[in-house]
Write a protein that holds these residues in place. Structure first.
Motif, PDB file in Angstrom:
ATOM      1  N   GLN A  32      -8.374  12.489 -35.373  1.00 13.69           N
ATOM      2  CA  GLN A  32      -7.370  12.178 -34.364  1.00 13.69           C
ATOM      3  C   GLN A  32      -6.790  10.798 -34.667  1.00 13.69           C
ATOM      4  O   GLN A  32      -7.524   9.866 -34.973  1.00 13.69           O
TER       5      GLN A  32
ATOM      6  N   TYR B  23      -3.209  15.214 -41.386  1.00 19.93           N
ATOM      7  CA  TYR B  23      -3.362  14.778 -39.998  1.00 19.93           C
ATOM      8  C   TYR B  23      -2.241  13.816 -39.612  1.00 19.93           C
ATOM      9  O   TYR B  23      -1.868  12.939 -40.393  1.00 19.93           O
TER      10      TYR B  23
ATOM     11  N   GLN C  66     -12.068  17.341 -38.141  1.00 18.38           N
ATOM     12  CA  GLN C  66     -10.814  16.962 -37.525  1.00 18.38           C
ATOM     13  C   GLN C  66     -10.710  15.449 -37.405  1.00 18.38           C
ATOM     14  O   GLN C  66     -11.699  14.751 -37.248  1.00 18.38           O
TER      15      GLN C  66
END
Length: 127
Positions: free
Chosen positions: A3, A116, A1
């Motif tokens: 951010q 993302y 992931q």
């Protein structure tokens, strides 16, 4: 992931400059192509600028070419968008986007190509 956190938005007058920054965390930053998109009220999210993982290749939408400059610092995990000669039509929420590409130098300007996204930062340009 991954951010992404944008910062630097605000209210400026036409002709002013503004610098947006996007800080990335969660994965190795250097293998990601990074882009900025923007979305004006009532309009679809549109591409503004992209930079490849190395920083060697960039691509801009015609509407911002010559006024905006995208850059990145892989040591700091940041990508910036320097916006000069701002116009009222630049008013939008600006989003940072990332997609893992490894060592590819290809550039993509479709939002579907980015996995993302940040939450966005508002830029308002008054006339």
């Amino acid at each position: 992931q991954v951010q992404l956190l944008e910062s630097g938005g605000g209210l400026v007058q036409a002709g002013d400059s503004l610098r947006l920054s996007c800080a990335a965390s969660g994965r190795t930053f250097s293998g990601f192509a990074m882009a900025w998109f923007r979305q004006a009220p009532g309009k679809e999210r549109e591409f503004a600028a992209v930079i490849t993982w190395s920083g060697r290749n960039t691509y801009y939408a015609d509407s911002v070419k010559g006024r905006f400059t995208i850059s990145r610092d892989n040591a700091k995990n940041t990508v910036d968008l320097q916006m000069n000669s701002l116009k009222p039509e630049d008013t939008a929420v600006y989003y940072c986007a990332a997609d893992f590409r490894g060592h590819s130098e290809s550039v993509y300007y479709s939002r579907d190509m980015y996995e993302y996204w940040g939450q966005g930062t508002q830029v308002t340009v008054s006339s």
